[in-house]
Scaffold this active site. Sequence first.
Site, PDB file in Angstrom:
ATOM      1  N   ARG A   1      -4.605  47.459 -37.661  1.00  0.00           N
ATOM      2  CA  ARG A   1      -3.657  47.912 -38.753  1.00  0.00           C
ATOM      3  C   ARG A   1      -2.248  48.342 -37.978  1.00  0.00           C
ATOM      4  NH1 ARG A   1      -8.389  50.823 -39.618  1.00  0.00           N
ATOM      5  NH2 ARG A   1      -9.454  50.122 -41.431  1.00  0.00           N
TER       6      ARG A   1
ATOM      7  N   LYS B   1      11.146  41.328 -41.091  1.00  0.00           N
ATOM      8  CA  LYS B   1      10.255  40.577 -42.061  1.00  0.00           C
ATOM      9  C   LYS B   1       9.438  39.497 -41.178  1.00  0.00           C
ATOM     10  CE  LYS B   1      13.319  39.924 -46.137  1.00  0.00           C
ATOM     11  NZ  LYS B   1      14.338  38.909 -46.779  1.00  0.00           N
TER      12      LYS B   1
ATOM     13  N   GLU C   1      23.227  29.826 -40.126  1.00  0.00           N
ATOM     14  CA  GLU C   1      23.043  31.443 -40.434  1.00  0.00           C
ATOM     15  C   GLU C   1      24.038  31.967 -39.535  1.00  0.00           C
ATOM     16  OE1 GLU C   1      20.396  32.198 -42.523  1.00  0.00           O
ATOM     17  OE2 GLU C   1      19.071  30.609 -42.152  1.00  0.00           O
TER      18      GLU C   1
ATOM     19  N   LYS D   1      23.582  41.757 -39.473  1.00  0.00           N
ATOM     20  CA  LYS D   1      22.631  41.784 -39.871  1.00  0.00           C
ATOM     21  C   LYS D   1      21.862  43.320 -39.804  1.00  0.00           C
ATOM     22  CE  LYS D   1      17.942  39.840 -40.804  1.00  0.00           C
ATOM     23  NZ  LYS D   1      17.025  38.740 -40.819  1.00  0.00           N
TER      24      LYS D   1
ATOM     25  N   GLU E   1      14.627  45.529 -49.053  1.00  0.00           N
ATOM     26  CA  GLU E   1      15.435  44.434 -49.672  1.00  0.00           C
ATOM     27  C   GLU E   1      15.115  45.060 -51.159  1.00  0.00           C
ATOM     28  OE1 GLU E   1      15.479  40.458 -48.705  1.00  0.00           O
ATOM     29  OE2 GLU E   1      15.561  39.882 -50.729  1.00  0.00           O
TER      30      GLU E   1
ATOM     31  N   ARG F   1      20.171  43.871 -49.494  1.00  0.00           N
ATOM     32  CA  ARG F   1      19.563  42.809 -48.196  1.00  0.00           C
ATOM     33  C   ARG F   1      19.533  41.384 -48.909  1.00  0.00           C
ATOM     34  NH1 ARG F   1      14.768  43.574 -43.736  1.00  0.00           N
ATOM     35  NH2 ARG F   1      14.854  41.345 -42.857  1.00  0.00           N
TER      36      ARG F   1
ATOM     37  N   ASN G   1      20.580  36.107 -48.136  1.00  0.00           N
ATOM     38  CA  ASN G   1      20.065  34.980 -48.780  1.00  0.00           C
ATOM     39  C   ASN G   1      20.950  34.037 -49.045  1.00  0.00           C
ATOM     40  OD1 ASN G   1      17.402  35.142 -48.031  1.00  0.00           O
ATOM     41  ND2 ASN G   1      17.134  36.737 -49.743  1.00  0.00           N
TER      42      ASN G   1
ATOM     43  N   HIS H   1      20.387  30.420 -50.018  1.00  0.00           N
ATOM     44  CA  HIS H   1      18.989  30.171 -49.821  1.00  0.00           C
ATOM     45  C   HIS H   1      18.143  29.815 -51.096  1.00  0.00           C
ATOM     46  CE1 HIS H   1      19.823  31.710 -46.102  1.00  0.00           C
ATOM     47  NE2 HIS H   1      18.784  31.833 -45.520  1.00  0.00           N
TER      48      HIS H   1
ATOM     49  N   HIS I   1      16.231  26.507 -50.715  1.00  0.00           N
ATOM     50  CA  HIS I   1      14.729  26.446 -50.592  1.00  0.00           C
ATOM     51  C   HIS I   1      14.509  25.437 -51.502  1.00  0.00           C
ATOM     52  CE1 HIS I   1      13.893  30.877 -49.233  1.00  0.00           C
ATOM     53  NE2 HIS I   1      14.097  29.934 -48.264  1.00  0.00           N
TER      54      HIS I   1
ATOM     55  N   HIS J   1      15.636  23.920 -42.377  1.00  0.00           N
ATOM     56  CA  HIS J   1      15.999  25.255 -43.270  1.00  0.00           C
ATOM     57  C   HIS J   1      17.380  25.360 -43.164  1.00  0.00           C
ATOM     58  CE1 HIS J   1      15.737  29.213 -44.961  1.00  0.00           C
ATOM     59  NE2 HIS J   1      16.289  29.740 -43.967  1.00  0.00           N
TER      60      HIS J   1
HETATM   61  P1  NAD Z   1      11.107  26.821 -35.172  1.00  0.00           P
HETATM   62  O1  NAD Z   1      10.406  28.129 -34.845  1.00  0.00           O
HETATM   63  O2  NAD Z   1       9.952  25.856 -36.012  1.00  0.00           O
HETATM   64  O3  NAD Z   1      11.784  26.355 -34.011  1.00  0.00           O
HETATM   65  C1  NAD Z   1      12.436  24.861 -34.199  1.00  0.00           C
HETATM   66  C2  NAD Z   1      11.780  24.007 -33.100  1.00  0.00           C
HETATM   67  O4  NAD Z   1      12.350  24.237 -31.732  1.00  0.00           O
HETATM   68  C3  NAD Z   1      10.295  24.076 -32.956  1.00  0.00           C
HETATM   69  O5  NAD Z   1       9.903  22.606 -32.715  1.00  0.00           O
HETATM   70  C4  NAD Z   1      10.224  24.923 -31.685  1.00  0.00           C
HETATM   71  O6  NAD Z   1       9.049  24.755 -30.991  1.00  0.00           O
HETATM   72  C5  NAD Z   1      11.279  24.322 -30.858  1.00  0.00           C
HETATM   73  N1  NAD Z   1      11.757  25.209 -29.911  1.00  0.00           N
HETATM   74  C6  NAD Z   1      12.023  26.698 -30.056  1.00  0.00           C
HETATM   75  N2  NAD Z   1      12.574  27.049 -28.909  1.00  0.00           N
HETATM   76  C7  NAD Z   1      13.101  26.065 -27.991  1.00  0.00           C
HETATM   77  C8  NAD Z   1      13.731  25.774 -26.956  1.00  0.00           C
HETATM   78  N3  NAD Z   1      14.393  26.982 -26.373  1.00  0.00           N
HETATM   79  N4  NAD Z   1      14.051  24.643 -26.397  1.00  0.00           N
HETATM   80  C9  NAD Z   1      13.523  23.667 -27.098  1.00  0.00           C
HETATM   81  N5  NAD Z   1      12.818  23.782 -28.395  1.00  0.00           N
HETATM   82  C10 NAD Z   1      12.664  24.828 -28.884  1.00  0.00           C
HETATM   83  O7  NAD Z   1      12.244  27.007 -36.244  1.00  0.00           O
HETATM   84  P2  NAD Z   1      13.542  28.119 -36.488  1.00  0.00           P
HETATM   85  O8  NAD Z   1      14.571  27.526 -37.144  1.00  0.00           O
HETATM   86  O9  NAD Z   1      13.571  28.864 -34.945  1.00  0.00           O
HETATM   87  O10 NAD Z   1      12.663  29.169 -37.573  1.00  0.00           O
HETATM   88  C11 NAD Z   1      12.414  28.920 -38.768  1.00  0.00           C
HETATM   89  C12 NAD Z   1      11.554  29.853 -39.247  1.00  0.00           C
HETATM   90  O11 NAD Z   1      12.120  31.196 -39.309  1.00  0.00           O
HETATM   91  C13 NAD Z   1      11.038  29.494 -40.812  1.00  0.00           C
HETATM   92  O12 NAD Z   1       9.718  29.924 -40.861  1.00  0.00           O
HETATM   93  C14 NAD Z   1      11.800  30.746 -41.576  1.00  0.00           C
HETATM   94  O13 NAD Z   1      11.027  30.954 -42.691  1.00  0.00           O
HETATM   95  C15 NAD Z   1      11.835  31.606 -40.623  1.00  0.00           C
HETATM   96  N6  NAD Z   1      12.784  32.641 -40.809  1.00  0.00           N
HETATM   97  C16 NAD Z   1      12.460  34.037 -40.909  1.00  0.00           C
HETATM   98  C17 NAD Z   1      13.284  34.955 -41.279  1.00  0.00           C
HETATM   99  C18 NAD Z   1      12.962  36.402 -41.039  1.00  0.00           C
HETATM  100  O14 NAD Z   1      14.000  37.060 -41.457  1.00  0.00           O
HETATM  101  N7  NAD Z   1      11.843  36.705 -40.822  1.00  0.00           N
HETATM  102  C19 NAD Z   1      15.028  34.721 -41.363  1.00  0.00           C
HETATM  103  C20 NAD Z   1      15.121  33.322 -41.417  1.00  0.00           C
HETATM  104  C21 NAD Z   1      14.127  32.232 -41.187  1.00  0.00           C
HETATM  105  N1  GLY Z   2      16.578  36.074 -43.594  1.00  0.00           N
HETATM  106  C1  GLY Z   2      16.854  37.173 -44.605  1.00  0.00           C
HETATM  107  C2  GLY Z   2      16.382  38.481 -44.276  1.00  0.00           C
HETATM  108  O1  GLY Z   2      16.066  38.922 -43.374  1.00  0.00           O
HETATM  109  O2  GLY Z   2      16.347  39.434 -45.116  1.00  0.00           O
END
Ligand code: NAD
Ligand code: GLY
Length: 359
Positions: A121, A143, A185, A227, A237, A241, A245, A248, A252, A265
């Site tokens: 939890r 998030k 971003e 942010k 949100e 917030r 997006n 987005h 998406h 993305h």
């Molecule tokens: P990712 O985590 O898939 O990383 C991209 C690629 O880079 C992967 O293959 C990873 O293994 C590799 N990688 C990571 N660090 C590395 C490094 N230092 N050197 C070499 N390779 C490396 O993608 P991302 O773009 O980091 O994140 C995308 C994800 O984030 C999506 O799932 C999206 O939904 C999520 N997201 C969440 C929020 C939030 O607020 N929580 C906001 C934006 C995006």
């Molecule tokens: N990436 C959008 C948010 O964190 O709200």
Amino acid sequence: MQTTLKVDLGDRSYPIHIGAGLLERAELIVPHLAQKRVAVVTNTTVAPLYLERLTATLTAAGVAVHPIVLPDGEAYKNWETLNRIFDALLTWRAERKTTLIALGGGVIGDMTGFAAACYQRGVPFIQIPTTLLSQVDSSVGGKTGINHPLGKNMIGAFYQPKAVLADTDTLKTLPPRELSAGLAEVIKYGFIWDEAFLVWLEAHMEKLRALDAEAVTHAIYRSCEIKAQVVAQDEREGGLRAILNLGHTFGHAIETGMGYGNWLHGEAVGAGMVLAAQTSQRLGWIAEADVARARALIRAAGLPDAAPDMALEAWFDYMGHDKKVESGQLRFVLLKKLGEAVITGDVPKDVLTGVLAAR
Ligand code: NAD
Ligand code: GLY
């Protein structure tokens, strides 16, 4: 060089440390541990690069480290992989005071955060983001979640970390395409909040793509600062917030339409921000010259500045799955001017059709 800023959320406030060599800085992590045991969740790409370094730092500080290495990719951001984290935690007898550390990009960060929110939890967690996108966006703001076959990020929780460490050295191994995706971003923050930051980005884009240390640290700092300000005002949100997006809703739709993984993305968000700018122009809010400026900056970041070819019905079908949809009505983040965003459900269909058809 290291800078620190704070996400202000009362007793759930936390620091974001930004700089080079942070994986070696045990003193930024250890004070947040309720117990000298941590599970480091990472993936098969990041583990060979950085797991040993982080483990050595923590071990030298007397912390017991249990690594959990997951397969790499958005396709694994699901229940099965989440359950592997729980299996490992239970097998290792992780306790309520054991901290989870996310070492990786947004996929690892989102999944680890959600695992931390659920395990017993709720256990503490720390974000060590290693992609630009995760350093400026996903690791900040709480998030967390996983994908469902019927929708991206549809299952999750708001759950804040105890600390975020953005080690800029880790960006040196990041593929250039992933770096550009993160820049989408960064640019987003300029469009929605701060025209002066946009001007700065226009002047420093080459340095950012070359990973100039000072420029990269500033871009991450300012992005996290914006942010953090937005999240402090609207953590869950309820309204504001959603401006995070920008691009987005269109983005998406592009990701879904093109098949996950074909467009990153950030690439889809880049093209999506151009569509948002064009929609804002058709509504008379910004000038054609502003749209041209937006496109030029997105191109300069190495991102696509035009959306792919998709049937109009497909656009509307995919956009209809957006989390901002309210009572069945599409809502968009648009630009009143460069540096100021608005959220509106009031975009006539012919305006959208015009933008998407003229793409
Ligand atoms: P990712 O985590 O898939 O990383 C991209 C690629 O880079 C992967 O293959 C990873 O293994 C590799 N990688 C990571 N660090 C590395 C490094 N230092 N050197 C070499 N390779 C490396 O993608 P991302 O773009 O980091 O994140 C995308 C994800 O984030 C999506 O799932 C999206 O939904 C999520 N997201 C969440 C929020 C939030 O607020 N929580 C906001 C934006 C995006
Ligand atoms: N990436 C959008 C948010 O964190 O709200």
